[in-house]
Design an enzyme around this catalytic site. Structure first.
Site, short mmCIF file in Angstrom:
data_model
loop_
_atom_site.label_atom_id
_atom_site.label_comp_id
_atom_site.label_asym_id
_atom_site.label_seq_id
_atom_site.Cartn_x
_atom_site.Cartn_y
_atom_site.Cartn_z
N MET A 84 -8.83 -62.56 20.88
CA MET A 84 -9.38 -61.19 20.85
C MET A 84 -9.25 -60.50 22.20
SD MET A 84 -12.91 -62.21 18.91
CE MET A 84 -12.90 -63.34 17.50
N SER A 85 -8.32 -60.95 23.02
CA SER A 85 -8.25 -60.39 24.38
C SER A 85 -6.81 -60.35 24.87
CB SER A 85 -9.10 -61.25 25.33
OG SER A 85 -8.51 -62.52 25.51
N TYR A 87 -14.21 -55.69 21.53
CA TYR A 87 -15.29 -55.85 20.54
C TYR A 87 -16.67 -55.59 21.12
CZ TYR A 87 -15.64 -60.63 22.44
OH TYR A 87 -15.76 -61.72 23.27
N GLU A 88 -16.75 -55.47 22.45
CA GLU A 88 -18.04 -55.10 23.05
C GLU A 88 -18.27 -53.60 22.95
OE1 GLU A 88 -18.85 -57.43 26.87
OE2 GLU A 88 -16.72 -57.80 26.54
N HIS A 94 -18.90 -69.74 17.89
CA HIS A 94 -18.58 -69.36 19.27
C HIS A 94 -19.03 -70.42 20.28
CE1 HIS A 94 -17.79 -66.85 22.75
NE2 HIS A 94 -19.03 -67.02 23.15
N HIS A 138 -19.10 -65.49 29.90
CA HIS A 138 -18.28 -64.63 30.76
C HIS A 138 -19.18 -64.08 31.86
CE1 HIS A 138 -14.60 -64.15 28.21
NE2 HIS A 138 -15.44 -64.63 27.32
N ALA A 184 -9.20 -68.24 25.59
CA ALA A 184 -9.45 -69.24 24.56
C ALA A 184 -8.85 -68.67 23.27
CB ALA A 184 -10.94 -69.45 24.39
N HIS A 214 -14.14 -57.02 26.67
CA HIS A 214 -13.39 -57.07 25.42
C HIS A 214 -13.56 -55.77 24.64
CE1 HIS A 214 -14.43 -61.26 26.39
NE2 HIS A 214 -13.30 -61.60 25.82
N SER A 240 -12.94 -67.38 28.42
CA SER A 240 -14.09 -68.17 27.94
C SER A 240 -14.09 -69.59 28.47
CB SER A 240 -14.04 -68.31 26.41
OG SER A 240 -14.28 -67.10 25.79
N ASN A 300 -9.85 -74.27 18.80
CA ASN A 300 -10.16 -74.59 17.40
C ASN A 300 -8.95 -74.33 16.53
OD1 ASN A 300 -11.14 -71.68 18.16
ND2 ASN A 300 -10.63 -71.60 15.98
#
Ligand code: HPA
Length: 285
Positions: free
Chosen positions: A214-215, A88-89, A250, A64, A116, A86, A33, A238
């Site tokens: 998440m990756s 989550y996609e 996001h 991305h 990130a 990812h 990211s 963050n």
């Protein structure tokens, strides 16, 4: 791993070379990211959107770009993946691992992965860079599930040193020479796409994590399966949920990643400059 994965990889690698000409590059980069800007530094760049390639799921996340960039960077032949896919996609673990397998098929022997991440405690602050020492796979699956194809790697790959100790040492010494305060720690991967609850952030801290994202983890497992050396770097965008004042968003994560890009690009550039010339691996499929 089904035999058809190797067949798919052969087609994928052949398509890249059909569209770009021959590609042999020992150094691979996965740009997370907001870090796609590094791809602009690649000289003699040949670019290919994932969408033009078979067996590669498209990257659908804002921030991305989803393209392959081949060229020269800091004296090395490189292939960068600008944008990743990812879980989550909706993609499977093996789909998420496919780009890394493609890189190995194009000669990559050393892989630098960036992402990130949120911090799990306040010792890591937004804008910090964290070298990944190790990871926690909390994504509920593994890209190596299924029949193993020994042409790719062993059934039970060792993960004692998933993140190469020599490369980590190099990263620390380059950071010191740049006066950069490089943090280091354990990256925990969750499936997402919802951010964590404050209770989950406390759980992750108790489990020994320093950062959460998440990756990366499925990519690193696939890379290690094939014997590719890995260096991982997180850009802390963050504080984890509940550690700071506001809510997580996001767009803000992307903004902070963008601001830290310069630092990350400088560090990665220094690491690549210091890395001895690498040899592209022989064809493995
Ligand atoms: N949690 C999970 N993934 C992330 C975060 C986070 O706080 N920040 C950036 N990616």
């Amino acid at each position: 791993m089904a035999v058809s994965t190797v067949a798919a990889l052969r087609e994928l690698v052949a398509s890249v070379e059909h569209l770009l000409g021959p590609v042999r590059a020992p150094l691979g980069l996965i740009l997370g990211s907001g870090l796609g800007g590094l791809a602009d530094q690649i000289e003699d760049a040949r670019k290919l959107p994932y969408a033009r390639l078979p067996h590669l799921a498209p990257s659908t996340v804002v921030g991305h770009a989803g393209q392959l960039v081949v060229g020269r960077w800091q004296g090395h032949d490189v292939i960068a993946l600008s944008g990743r896919i990812h879980l989550y996609e909706g993609h499977s673990f093996s789909q998420v691992a496919m780009p890394v397998r493609m890189l190995a098929g194009l000669g990559v022997d050393t892989l630098i992965v960036t992402n990130a991440a949120g911090s799990v405690h306040t010792r890591l602050q937004p804008g910090d860079l964290m070298l990944i020492d190790d990871h926690l796979n909390l994504q509920g699956g593994n890209p190596l599930t299924g029949r193993n194809d020994a042409r790719l790697g062993p059934r039970f790959p060792d993960m004692t040193e998933a993140y190469d100790a020599g490369l980590r040492k190099l990263a620390h010494s380059v950071a010191a020479s740049q006066g950069l305060d490089l943090k280091h720690g354990v990256y925990a991967a969750l499936p997402g796409p919802s951010y964590e609850t404050p209770a989950e952030i406390r759980m992750l801290a108790a489990l020994g994590a320093d950062a959460v994202g998440m990756s990366t983890v499925p990519e690193v497992i696939a890379a290690r399966h094939m014997g590719v050396r890995v260096l991982g770097l997180s850009c802390i965008t963050n504080l984890g949920a509940g550690l700071g004042k506001g809510l997580l968003d996001h767009a803000h994560v992307g903004e902070v990643a963008g601001q830290a890009t310069e630092k990350m690009v400088r560090l990665l550039g220094g690491i690549a400059q210091t890395l001895p010339p690498q040899t592209a691996r022989a064809r493995i499929f």
